[in-house]
Design an enzyme around this catalytic site. Structure first.
Site, short mmCIF file in Angstrom:
data_model
loop_
_atom_site.label_atom_id
_atom_site.label_comp_id
_atom_site.label_asym_id
_atom_site.label_seq_id
_atom_site.Cartn_x
_atom_site.Cartn_y
_atom_site.Cartn_z
CG HIS A 223 -1.90 -1.12 1.26
ND1 HIS A 223 -2.66 -1.49 0.17
CD2 HIS A 223 -2.21 -1.99 2.26
CE1 HIS A 223 -3.42 -2.54 0.50
NE2 HIS A 223 -3.15 -2.87 1.75
CG ASP B 88 -2.58 -8.75 1.30
OD1 ASP B 88 -1.85 -8.99 2.27
OD2 ASP B 88 -3.61 -8.04 1.37
CG HIS C 283 -6.38 -5.78 2.20
ND1 HIS C 283 -5.71 -6.45 3.21
CD2 HIS C 283 -7.64 -5.59 2.64
CE1 HIS C 283 -6.52 -6.63 4.23
NE2 HIS C 283 -7.71 -6.13 3.91
CG ASP D 78 -4.73 -10.68 3.93
OD1 ASP D 78 -4.44 -11.36 2.93
OD2 ASP D 78 -4.34 -9.50 4.07
#
Length: 309
Positions: free
Chosen positions: A117, A159, A161, A236
């Protein structure tokens, strides 16, 4: 197989903070006990020069000096401290070292990393510097000097996200292919455009996820021929993750990992893998999932070294 750790550089967090700092030391302990073939090595510290291959000088300077503003730190999600800066440098250094090792030995890992990110000029979502982007650029620079040709890099980001920072950094760059499978309605709520994005519905199960992954790898194969893969093996997507919203089982996640390693093996591509996210309600479950990623990676390392099909 070499794996690089930085868990002894602990970021002090306030009580109740949702970032699972303890998982990194727990993972190293499990690997040391269960996978003795993995050589655990302390991560080097990334220099300002290495960070500047991706990040802006102003951003680096503001973080190192502590002059970064409070709003920017809120977006990152950590309180500023010298320990935070050191840990972020080591996380990048671990992925740089893992990439160098993978290019020599076929496969290597960072026990942390996957800070996707972080943009060139800002952090976000518990990500300070973008370790995968810096490692890709470092590998390309060193490869160019040694071989006088461009090293093409694929980022396979699994991931839960989307890797918005990585996608933005490498936008319009034909030498890096970014692939992301992620939750459609999960953070970041404003996505960037990867070279190949696969948005998954809440509750996606093992079978649907693995089908989507197969199609994504086919798309990657048809559009790009990498000389290196950087694999973000986030834990995740697990059904028991507090931030995931998908419904994969531990067996499904291991099947995902093995499919990525199999794809790399079929194409004889070195791979460096990083742990990325994992926020299970029970931290032991996250650690177990990530240790299974290492078991799959070690299996790939054995195949690479033996030259077997």
């Amino acid at each position: 197989m070499q794996a690089f750790y930085s868990d002894h550089f602990v970021l002090p967090l306030p009580p109740g903070h949702r970032f699972p700092m303890a998982k990194y030391a727990m993972l190293r302990e499990v690997i040391a006990k269960q996978l003795p073939e993995v050589s655990l090595l302390e991560a080097p510290c990334a220099s300002d020069g290495q960070l500047a291959l991706v990040h802006t000088p102003d951003y680096i300077a503001s973080l190192v000096s502590g002059q970064i503003n409070a709003e920017a730190m809120r977006e990152i999600g950590f309180p500023w401290s010298e320990f935070m800066v050191e840990r972020a440098r080591r996380s990048v250094g671990a992925t740089v070292a893992a990439v160098r090792s993978a290019l020599q030995l076929g496969v290597a890992a960072n026990l942390a990393g996957g800070t996707h990110h972080a943009y060139a000029g800002k952090g976000g979502g518990f990500c300070v510097f973008n370790d995968v982007a810096v490692a890709a650029r470092m590998a390309q620079s060193e490869w160019q000097r040694q071989h006088r040709q461009i090293l093409k890099v694929a980022v396979i980001d699994l991931d839960v996200h989307q890797g918005n920072g990585t996608a933005h950094i490498f936008r319009n760059d034909d030498s890096v292919f970014t692939l992301s499978l992620h939750g459609d309605k999960n953070f970041p709520f404003r996505k960037e455009a990867s070279d190949l994005d696969v948005a998954l519905a809440d509750g996606c199960n093992d079978a649907d996820y693995l089908d989507a992954l197969e199609l994504a790898l086919l798309g990657l194969s048809q559009r790009f021929e990498p000389g290196l893969v950087l694999y973000l093996a986030g834990a995740d997507p697990y059904a028991g993750d507090r931030l995931g919203r998908l419904a994969l089982t531990p067996d499904g996640l291991e099947a995902r990992d093995r499919r990525v390693f199999d794809w790399c093996h079929q194409h004889r591509i070195p791979v460096a893998f990083v742990m990325a996210g994992g926020y299970g309600h029970h931290i032991e479950e996250t650690v177990q999932i990530q240790s299974r990623t290492f078991r799959a990676g070690l299996s790939y390392a054995r195949r690479w070294q033996s030259g077997s099909a």
